[in-house]
Structure formats: structure tokens, C-alpha cells
Design a protein around this motif. Structure first.
Motif, mmCIF file in Angstrom:
data_model
loop_
_atom_site.group_PDB
_atom_site.id
_atom_site.type_symbol
_atom_site.label_atom_id
_atom_site.label_comp_id
_atom_site.label_asym_id
_atom_site.label_seq_id
_atom_site.Cartn_x
_atom_site.Cartn_y
_atom_site.Cartn_z
ATOM 1 N N GLU A 39 20.541 -27.244 -26.347
ATOM 2 C CA GLU A 39 19.943 -26.130 -25.626
ATOM 3 C C GLU A 39 18.440 -26.254 -25.743
ATOM 4 O OE1 GLU A 39 19.635 -21.320 -25.997
ATOM 5 O OE2 GLU A 39 21.369 -22.328 -26.826
ATOM 6 N N GLU A 40 17.797 -26.320 -24.603
ATOM 7 C CA GLU A 40 16.351 -26.478 -24.619
ATOM 8 C C GLU A 40 15.697 -25.150 -24.269
ATOM 9 O OE1 GLU A 40 12.797 -28.947 -22.412
ATOM 10 O OE2 GLU A 40 14.861 -29.369 -21.931
ATOM 11 N N LEU A 41 14.897 -24.682 -25.149
ATOM 12 C CA LEU A 41 14.101 -23.485 -24.910
ATOM 13 C C LEU A 41 12.645 -23.877 -25.080
ATOM 14 C CD1 LEU A 41 15.820 -20.422 -26.545
ATOM 15 C CD2 LEU A 41 14.616 -20.456 -24.388
ATOM 16 N N PRO A 42 11.883 -23.821 -23.995
ATOM 17 C CA PRO A 42 10.470 -24.193 -24.134
ATOM 18 C C PRO A 42 9.768 -23.319 -25.165
ATOM 19 C CG PRO A 42 11.076 -23.979 -21.825
ATOM 20 C CD PRO A 42 12.243 -23.498 -22.628
ATOM 21 N N VAL A 43 8.713 -23.834 -25.702
ATOM 22 C CA VAL A 43 7.993 -23.152 -26.776
ATOM 23 C C VAL A 43 7.476 -21.791 -26.314
ATOM 24 C CG1 VAL A 43 6.024 -23.308 -28.331
ATOM 25 C CG2 VAL A 43 7.349 -25.343 -27.798
ATOM 26 N N PHE A 44 6.994 -21.730 -25.082
ATOM 27 C CA PHE A 44 6.386 -20.503 -24.591
ATOM 28 C C PHE A 44 7.310 -19.749 -23.646
ATOM 29 C CE2 PHE A 44 2.874 -23.429 -25.503
ATOM 30 C CZ PHE A 44 2.271 -22.703 -26.518
ATOM 31 N N TRP A 45 8.607 -19.846 -23.866
ATOM 32 C CA TRP A 45 9.580 -19.248 -22.952
ATOM 33 C C TRP A 45 9.388 -17.736 -22.841
ATOM 34 C CZ3 TRP A 45 12.767 -21.235 -19.491
ATOM 35 C CH2 TRP A 45 13.761 -20.435 -18.972
ATOM 36 N N TYR A 46 9.291 -17.062 -23.970
ATOM 37 C CA TYR A 46 9.184 -15.610 -23.960
ATOM 38 C C TYR A 46 7.829 -15.166 -23.397
ATOM 39 C CZ TYR A 46 13.325 -16.046 -26.772
ATOM 40 O OH TYR A 46 14.575 -16.368 -27.208
ATOM 41 N N CYS A 47 6.796 -15.907 -23.712
ATOM 42 C CA CYS A 47 5.482 -15.590 -23.153
ATOM 43 C C CYS A 47 5.510 -15.759 -21.640
ATOM 44 C CB CYS A 47 4.411 -16.497 -23.742
ATOM 45 S SG CYS A 47 4.171 -16.284 -25.499
ATOM 46 N N ARG A 48 6.207 -16.782 -21.172
ATOM 47 C CA ARG A 48 6.319 -17.054 -19.740
ATOM 48 C C ARG A 48 7.022 -15.891 -19.045
ATOM 49 N NH1 ARG A 48 10.547 -19.790 -17.013
ATOM 50 N NH2 ARG A 48 9.865 -20.581 -15.007
ATOM 51 N N GLU A 49 8.096 -15.386 -19.658
ATOM 52 C CA GLU A 49 8.809 -14.256 -19.060
ATOM 53 C C GLU A 49 7.906 -13.031 -18.971
ATOM 54 O OE1 GLU A 49 12.310 -13.605 -21.377
ATOM 55 O OE2 GLU A 49 13.424 -15.226 -20.399
ATOM 56 N N GLU A 50 7.119 -12.767 -20.004
ATOM 57 C CA GLU A 50 6.209 -11.628 -19.972
ATOM 58 C C GLU A 50 5.137 -11.798 -18.904
ATOM 59 O OE1 GLU A 50 4.627 -10.789 -23.824
ATOM 60 O OE2 GLU A 50 6.619 -10.677 -24.732
ATOM 61 N N ILE A 51 4.628 -13.007 -18.764
ATOM 62 C CA ILE A 51 3.604 -13.263 -17.749
ATOM 63 C C ILE A 51 4.185 -13.050 -16.358
ATOM 64 C CG2 ILE A 51 2.197 -15.079 -16.698
ATOM 65 C CD1 ILE A 51 1.802 -16.176 -19.572
ATOM 66 N N ILE A 52 5.404 -13.538 -16.128
ATOM 67 C CA ILE A 52 6.045 -13.360 -14.824
ATOM 68 C C ILE A 52 6.264 -11.880 -14.545
ATOM 69 C CG2 ILE A 52 8.192 -13.739 -13.550
ATOM 70 C CD1 ILE A 52 8.313 -16.508 -14.862
ATOM 71 N N LYS A 53 6.773 -11.134 -15.527
ATOM 72 C CA LYS A 53 6.976 -9.693 -15.342
ATOM 73 C C LYS A 53 5.645 -8.991 -15.062
ATOM 74 C CE LYS A 53 11.088 -9.299 -18.209
ATOM 75 N NZ LYS A 53 11.643 -8.795 -19.477
ATOM 76 N N ASP A 54 4.609 -9.387 -15.777
ATOM 77 C CA ASP A 54 3.296 -8.788 -15.589
ATOM 78 C C ASP A 54 2.772 -9.072 -14.182
ATOM 79 O OD1 ASP A 54 1.122 -7.291 -16.589
ATOM 80 O OD2 ASP A 54 -0.026 -9.156 -16.883
ATOM 81 N N LYS A 55 2.905 -10.313 -13.718
ATOM 82 C CA LYS A 55 2.453 -10.670 -12.370
ATOM 83 C C LYS A 55 3.246 -9.911 -11.319
ATOM 84 C CE LYS A 55 0.516 -15.254 -13.048
ATOM 85 N NZ LYS A 55 0.601 -16.679 -12.690
ATOM 86 N N LEU A 56 4.565 -9.805 -11.519
ATOM 87 C CA LEU A 56 5.375 -9.065 -10.562
ATOM 88 C C LEU A 56 4.973 -7.596 -10.529
ATOM 89 C CD1 LEU A 56 8.949 -10.567 -11.129
ATOM 90 C CD2 LEU A 56 7.473 -10.865 -9.141
#
Length: 136
Positions: free
Chosen positions: A97-114
Motif C-alpha cells: 500500500e503506497e501512501l505518499p508522504v504528503f497525502w493528508y496535506c494534499r487532501e487539505e489543500i484540495i479541500k481548501d482550494k475547493l
């Protein structure tokens, strides 16, 4: 000329007790004989020689294994524990299972942009309504 075997590794040396057997081997052989000989003598009348012979083999093999079996320098009981751990306690299939290092930060950034985009769309609709109201 007399030759003496010298083990390559000093920890591999096992002192011989009787008949060229170590204490562990001798005790397991005596235990197996103490159990299996009376079983054969008294059991052949009740179960028959064939059945008692198979029963003796099933009983004697594990007893002899405790004295004579070694796997990678481990005695039989340590080997059984290792086997048990590998088969039943620890998973054999490992799922990658690959989880990028900044996965959770990426989700927050996407939610913030949306959220910003959604707020801008609302603001543009309000401005459009104001312009339409001002024109009429």
C-alpha cells in the motif's frame, strides 16, 4: 596417526554423554523407549500389532525430534515456536500500500482550494445579481 575432529565453530561443540549421544539425545531416546516399549507389549493384545506399530511411530517421532532434530542451530522446541509464529500469528501475505508522504496535506489543500472556488462562485453570483438589479 590419531586424528581428532575439531569443530570449525567452538559453539557447535556438544559434549558426548553415552554411546556418542549428547545428554539431550540420550534423555529423548530413553523417554521414547520408556513410553513405546510398554505400549507395544500391552497394546498389541487390544489393538493389534499393526495399529500399535503406527501408534508407536506417531508417538516416538516427536519425542526423538526433541533430542535429535536441529534446524539452523535451533533445537526442536524453538523451531516449533518459529513455525507457529510464521503460520498463525504473523501474516504471510503482505499487501503493498503506497501512501505518499504528503497525502493528508494534499487532501487539505484540495479541500481548501475547493472551498475557495466555491466561495468565489457564490461571490460572482451575488455580484451578477447586483449588476442585473442595478441595470433594471
Amino acid at each position: 596417526m590419531i586424528e581428532i575432529k575439531i569443530p570449525k565453530e567452538i559453539t557447535d561443540y556438544k559434549e558426548k554423554f553415552l554411546f556418542g549421544l549428547t545428554v539431550r539425545q540420550f534423555v529423548s531416546a530413553v523417554a521414547a523407549l520408556a513410553i513405546c516399549v510398554p505400549l507395544f507389549i500391552f497394546g498389541k493384545d487390544f489393538l493389534g500389532e499393526d495399529v500399535v506399530g503406527w501408534l508407536i511411530m506417531l508417538i516416538a517421532v516427536p519425542i526423538f525430534a526433541f533430542g535429535f532434530f536441529r534446524y539452523d542451530g535451533m533445537p526442536f522446541e524453538k523451531f516449533l515456536v518459529l513455525l507457529y509464529r510464521q503460520k498463525w500469528l504473523e501474516p504471510q501475505k503482505r499487501v503493498y500500500e503506497e501512501l505518499p508522504v504528503f497525502w493528508y496535506c494534499r487532501e487539505e489543500i484540495i479541500k481548501d482550494k475547493l472551498a475557495h472556488q466555491y466561495a468565489e462562485i457564490k461571490r460572482n453570483k451575488k455580484l451578477a445579481k447586483r449588476k442585473d438589479g442595478a441595470k433594471h
